[in-house]
Scaffold this motif. Structure first.
Motif, mmCIF file in Angstrom:
data_model
loop_
_atom_site.group_PDB
_atom_site.id
_atom_site.type_symbol
_atom_site.label_atom_id
_atom_site.label_comp_id
_atom_site.label_asym_id
_atom_site.label_seq_id
_atom_site.Cartn_x
_atom_site.Cartn_y
_atom_site.Cartn_z
ATOM 1 N N ARG A 67 35.319 23.948 38.836
ATOM 2 C CA ARG A 67 35.702 22.666 39.443
ATOM 3 C C ARG A 67 35.803 22.678 40.965
ATOM 4 N N LYS A 68 35.680 23.835 41.595
ATOM 5 C CA LYS A 68 35.814 23.941 43.053
ATOM 6 C C LYS A 68 34.689 24.802 43.594
ATOM 7 N N PRO A 69 34.364 24.665 44.886
ATOM 8 C CA PRO A 69 33.278 25.477 45.450
ATOM 9 C C PRO A 69 33.755 26.884 45.816
ATOM 10 N N LEU A 70 34.276 27.603 44.823
ATOM 11 C CA LEU A 70 34.847 28.915 45.053
ATOM 12 C C LEU A 70 34.178 29.970 44.191
ATOM 13 N N ALA A 71 34.065 31.163 44.759
ATOM 14 C CA ALA A 71 33.636 32.347 44.024
ATOM 15 C C ALA A 71 34.708 33.404 44.261
ATOM 16 N N VAL A 72 34.869 34.326 43.331
ATOM 17 C CA VAL A 72 35.840 35.405 43.477
ATOM 18 C C VAL A 72 35.135 36.726 43.187
ATOM 19 N N THR A 73 35.468 37.743 43.983
ATOM 20 C CA THR A 73 34.910 39.077 43.781
ATOM 21 C C THR A 73 36.041 40.095 43.767
ATOM 22 N N CYS A 74 35.772 41.233 43.127
ATOM 23 C CA CYS A 74 36.721 42.346 43.156
ATOM 24 C C CYS A 74 35.922 43.622 43.251
ATOM 25 N N GLY A 75 36.562 44.679 43.736
ATOM 26 C CA GLY A 75 35.760 45.882 43.902
ATOM 27 C C GLY A 75 36.498 47.169 44.113
ATOM 28 N N GLU A 76 35.676 48.145 44.445
ATOM 29 C CA GLU A 76 36.105 49.525 44.652
ATOM 30 C C GLU A 76 37.169 49.649 45.739
ATOM 31 N N ASP A 77 37.175 48.752 46.704
ATOM 32 C CA ASP A 77 38.142 48.814 47.807
ATOM 33 C C ASP A 77 39.523 48.284 47.428
ATOM 34 N N LYS A 78 39.717 47.997 46.138
ATOM 35 C CA LYS A 78 41.009 47.555 45.592
ATOM 36 C C LYS A 78 41.396 46.149 46.040
ATOM 37 N N THR A 79 40.406 45.348 46.445
ATOM 38 C CA THR A 79 40.706 43.985 46.860
ATOM 39 C C THR A 79 40.086 42.975 45.913
#
Length: 119
Positions: A67-79
């Motif tokens: 519903r929003k123009p958002l993407a989310v990522t996660c990774g090795e850097d713990k973020t």
């Protein structure tokens, strides 16, 4: 994992700006005080990204909000990082104490679920 280390410092020719690069490939800038110090009545120095911050290492998870123009990522850097793909900006960054392996938006776009390893 440890905190990023400062790799290099550079001061602008006008002595007004300090540039800082870190071991996690991030670049920051800081405006320097014209008085040369930080007294009681002066604000502590603040820094800002020169460009939008990005992951330092592999990206393990990605989701796009319905519903929003958002993407989310996660990774090795713990973020976990929430991105606005229309404005091309970083909306939110959260650092955890362990690696994040998966991430997903709630359909409303107001909540996230983050997956960690099961110890």
């Amino acid at each position: 994992g440890s905190q990023p280390r400062v790799n290099a410092l550079a001061v602008s020719i006008s002595d007004e700006t300090l540039a800082v690069t870190l071991s996690n490939a991030q670049l920051y800038q800081m405006t320097l005080s014209s008085s040369g110090g930080f007294g009681k009545d002066q604000e502590a120095p603040s820094y800002e990204y020169v460009s939008t911050a990005f992951h330092a290492g592999a990206i393990y998870g990605l989701d796009v909000c319905v519903r929003k123009p958002l993407a989310v990522t996660c990774g090795e850097d713990k973020t976990v990082r929430v991105w606005n793909y229309i404005d091309k900006t970083s909306e939110l960054t959260k650092t955890f104490t362990e690696e994040t392996f998966s991430v997903a938006f709630h359909p409303s776009g107001f909540h996230l679920i983050v997956g960690f390893s099961d110890k």
